[in-house]
Write a protein that holds these residues in place. Structure first.
Motif, PDB file in Angstrom:
ATOM      1  N   ILE A   1       0.843  -1.202   0.000  1.00  0.00           N
ATOM      2  CA  ILE A   1       0.000   0.000   0.000  1.00  0.00           C
ATOM      3  C   ILE A   1       0.879   1.253   0.000  1.00  0.00           C
ATOM      4  N   THR A   2       1.865   1.276   0.898  1.00  0.00           N
ATOM      5  CA  THR A   2       2.728   2.451   1.029  1.00  0.00           C
ATOM      6  C   THR A   2       4.044   2.305   0.264  1.00  0.00           C
ATOM      7  N   TYR A   3       4.355   1.076  -0.180  1.00  0.00           N
ATOM      8  CA  TYR A   3       5.630   0.767  -0.844  1.00  0.00           C
ATOM      9  C   TYR A   3       6.823   1.183   0.012  1.00  0.00           C
ATOM     10  N   GLU A   4       6.754   0.800   1.278  1.00  0.00           N
ATOM     11  CA  GLU A   4       7.828   1.040   2.223  1.00  0.00           C
ATOM     12  C   GLU A   4       8.376  -0.302   2.684  1.00  0.00           C
ATOM     13  N   TRP A   5       9.708  -0.428   2.631  1.00  0.00           N
ATOM     14  CA  TRP A   5      10.361  -1.650   3.082  1.00  0.00           C
ATOM     15  C   TRP A   5      10.600  -1.613   4.588  1.00  0.00           C
ATOM     16  N   ARG A   6      10.560  -2.775   5.217  1.00  0.00           N
ATOM     17  CA  ARG A   6      10.970  -2.910   6.605  1.00  0.00           C
ATOM     18  C   ARG A   6      11.563  -4.295   6.791  1.00  0.00           C
ATOM     19  N   ARG A   7      12.251  -4.486   7.908  1.00  0.00           N
ATOM     20  CA  ARG A   7      12.798  -5.794   8.265  1.00  0.00           C
ATOM     21  C   ARG A   7      12.014  -6.362   9.435  1.00  0.00           C
ATOM     22  N   GLN A   8      11.650  -7.641   9.331  1.00  0.00           N
ATOM     23  CA  GLN A   8      10.893  -8.311  10.372  1.00  0.00           C
ATOM     24  C   GLN A   8      11.718  -9.465  10.933  1.00  0.00           C
ATOM     25  N   THR A   9      12.083  -9.394  12.201  1.00  0.00           N
ATOM     26  CA  THR A   9      12.812 -10.478  12.847  1.00  0.00           C
ATOM     27  C   THR A   9      11.909 -11.696  13.011  1.00  0.00           C
ATOM     28  N   THR A  10      12.462 -12.895  12.792  1.00  0.00           N
ATOM     29  CA  THR A  10      11.714 -14.127  13.015  1.00  0.00           C
ATOM     30  C   THR A  10      12.347 -14.914  14.163  1.00  0.00           C
ATOM     31  N   PHE A  11      11.594 -15.896  14.681  1.00  0.00           N
ATOM     32  CA  PHE A  11      11.988 -16.602  15.896  1.00  0.00           C
ATOM     33  C   PHE A  11      11.793 -18.105  15.714  1.00  0.00           C
ATOM     34  N   GLY A  12      12.145 -18.866  16.736  1.00  0.00           N
ATOM     35  CA  GLY A  12      11.874 -20.302  16.737  1.00  0.00           C
ATOM     36  C   GLY A  12      12.962 -21.123  16.078  1.00  0.00           C
ATOM     37  N   ASP A  13      12.539 -22.196  15.356  1.00  0.00           N
ATOM     38  CA  ASP A  13      13.471 -23.113  14.684  1.00  0.00           C
ATOM     39  C   ASP A  13      13.899 -22.495  13.353  1.00  0.00           C
ATOM     40  N   ILE A  14      14.893 -21.626  13.396  1.00  0.00           N
ATOM     41  CA  ILE A  14      15.298 -20.891  12.201  1.00  0.00           C
ATOM     42  C   ILE A  14      15.869 -21.853  11.158  1.00  0.00           C
ATOM     43  N   PRO A  15      15.335 -21.879   9.931  1.00  0.00           N
ATOM     44  CA  PRO A  15      15.872 -22.769   8.899  1.00  0.00           C
ATOM     45  C   PRO A  15      17.274 -22.355   8.486  1.00  0.00           C
ATOM     46  N   GLU A  16      18.111 -23.336   8.215  1.00  0.00           N
ATOM     47  CA  GLU A  16      19.422 -23.037   7.663  1.00  0.00           C
ATOM     48  C   GLU A  16      19.314 -22.733   6.174  1.00  0.00           C
ATOM     49  N   MET A  17      18.301 -23.321   5.529  1.00  0.00           N
ATOM     50  CA  MET A  17      18.164 -23.099   4.094  1.00  0.00           C
ATOM     51  C   MET A  17      17.242 -21.916   3.834  1.00  0.00           C
ATOM     52  N   GLY A  18      17.264 -21.442   2.647  1.00  0.00           N
ATOM     53  CA  GLY A  18      16.414 -20.336   2.231  1.00  0.00           C
ATOM     54  C   GLY A  18      16.741 -19.940   0.815  1.00  0.00           C
ATOM     55  N   LYS A  19      17.520 -20.800   0.150  1.00  0.00           N
ATOM     56  CA  LYS A  19      17.884 -20.562  -1.247  1.00  0.00           C
ATOM     57  C   LYS A  19      17.267 -21.646  -2.111  1.00  0.00           C
ATOM     58  N   SER A  20      16.458 -21.225  -3.078  1.00  0.00           N
ATOM     59  CA  SER A  20      15.837 -22.155  -4.033  1.00  0.00           C
ATOM     60  C   SER A  20      14.929 -23.174  -3.358  1.00  0.00           C
ATOM     61  N   SER A  21      14.261 -22.778  -2.262  1.00  0.00           N
ATOM     62  CA  SER A  21      13.354 -23.681  -1.542  1.00  0.00           C
ATOM     63  C   SER A  21      11.979 -23.701  -2.189  1.00  0.00           C
ATOM     64  N   TYR A  22      11.307 -24.841  -2.078  1.00  0.00           N
ATOM     65  CA  TYR A  22       9.901 -24.961  -2.468  1.00  0.00           C
ATOM     66  C   TYR A  22       9.076 -24.248  -1.394  1.00  0.00           C
ATOM     67  N   HIS A  23       8.013 -23.532  -1.774  1.00  0.00           N
ATOM     68  CA  HIS A  23       7.244 -22.836  -0.744  1.00  0.00           C
ATOM     69  C   HIS A  23       5.843 -22.485  -1.236  1.00  0.00           C
ATOM     70  N   THR A  24       4.941 -22.353  -0.276  1.00  0.00           N
ATOM     71  CA  THR A  24       3.584 -21.896  -0.539  1.00  0.00           C
ATOM     72  C   THR A  24       2.999 -21.352   0.761  1.00  0.00           C
ATOM     73  N   VAL A  25       1.949 -20.552   0.646  1.00  0.00           N
ATOM     74  CA  VAL A  25       1.283 -19.970   1.816  1.00  0.00           C
ATOM     75  C   VAL A  25      -0.138 -20.487   1.900  1.00  0.00           C
ATOM     76  N   ILE A  26      -0.511 -20.959   3.090  1.00  0.00           N
ATOM     77  CA  ILE A  26      -1.893 -21.363   3.374  1.00  0.00           C
ATOM     78  C   ILE A  26      -2.383 -20.527   4.543  1.00  0.00           C
ATOM     79  N   ASP A  27      -3.388 -19.699   4.307  1.00  0.00           N
ATOM     80  CA  ASP A  27      -3.918 -18.802   5.332  1.00  0.00           C
ATOM     81  C   ASP A  27      -2.781 -17.964   5.933  1.00  0.00           C
TER      82      ASP A  27
END
Length: 229
Positions: A67-93
């Motif tokens: 909506i505003t086209y403003e970037w931000r960084r969001q910290t995540t928690f828990g079991d942080i994945p080591e991978m994140g390059k070329s991963s399969y992914h989808t969003v449900i709810d």
């Protein structure tokens, strides 16, 4: 609040990268991982190094408000994945599901990210597919469906292949479900990875993976393609 957010200046953007996990949730474009390159040294001694993300910035999502086209960084928690390059992914709810990928090596772990609390969880699964990356994932009902990609060959004790794991001169492995795996064969050498056209589904309720049998002619083994339902 308990969630750390860092808004970026208008002239500041996430670092250049490729092979990132990219998805949209509630009017927000989110970016996780990928690979970037950093120049080290000075003058004629400079050299380029590829770095998998996230790295020194910590386990952050890069988030663009659509909506505003403003970037931000969001910290995540828990079991942080080591991978994140070329991963399969989808969003449900309100949940991101992410499988496989390529970090220091191919992997076949499955993670989910709660997009409300930004907490990762590593899922315990049964009969996981081979370690792969560069394929695609969609969801259908209560299942996650993945197709193709690049990675390790199928395991004979799981998929009852018609040949053993030795693939001299680029010989193709065919599974009992009709999928094929083409080893990476070039310059006279067969490497221990290759491309697949297998399909697998993951039942979100039971936590079980299984290979999908299909009729007709499958698309050829491939990676880096579009996959939609």
């Amino acid at each position: 609040g308990c969630f750390k957010m860092e808004y970026l200046k208008k002239d500041e953007f996430p670092r250049p990268r490729n092979a990132a996990v990219l998805f949209v949730h509630t009017n927000q474009l989110m970016v996780w991982g990928g690979m970037t390159q950093v120049i080290f040294g000075e003058g004629d001694g400079r050299f380029l190094v590829s770095i998998d993300l996230p790295d020194t910035e910590g386990p952050v999502l890069e988030v663009l408000d659509l909506i505003t086209y403003e970037w931000r960084r969001q910290t995540t928690f828990g079991d942080i994945p080591e991978m994140g390059k070329s991963s399969y992914h989808t969003v449900i709810d309100n949940t991101l599901y992410m499988f496989g990928g390529d970090s220091t090596e191919y992997c076949n772990s499955l993670y989910k990210l709660d997009l409300i609390t930004f907490t990762w969880s590593k899922l315990n699964t049964l009969h996981s597919p081979p370690s792969m990356c560069e394929g695609s994932m969609v969801h259908y009902g209560r299942t996650l469906i993945i197709f193709g990609g690049k990675g390790k060959p199928p395991m004979t004790n799981l998929h009852n292949t018609t040949s053993n794991d030795s693939t001299p001169n680029g010989a193709t492995i065919t599974t009992r479900f009709g999928a094929t795996f083409n080893p990476n064969f070039s310059f006279g050498y067969t490497f221990d990875d290759g491309w697949s056209n297998a399909m697998y589904e993951y039942d979100i309720i039971s936590g079980d993976w299984q290979e999908i049998g299909c009729d007709g002619v499958r698309p050829p083994p491939n990676s880096r393609f579009s996959f939609n339902k």
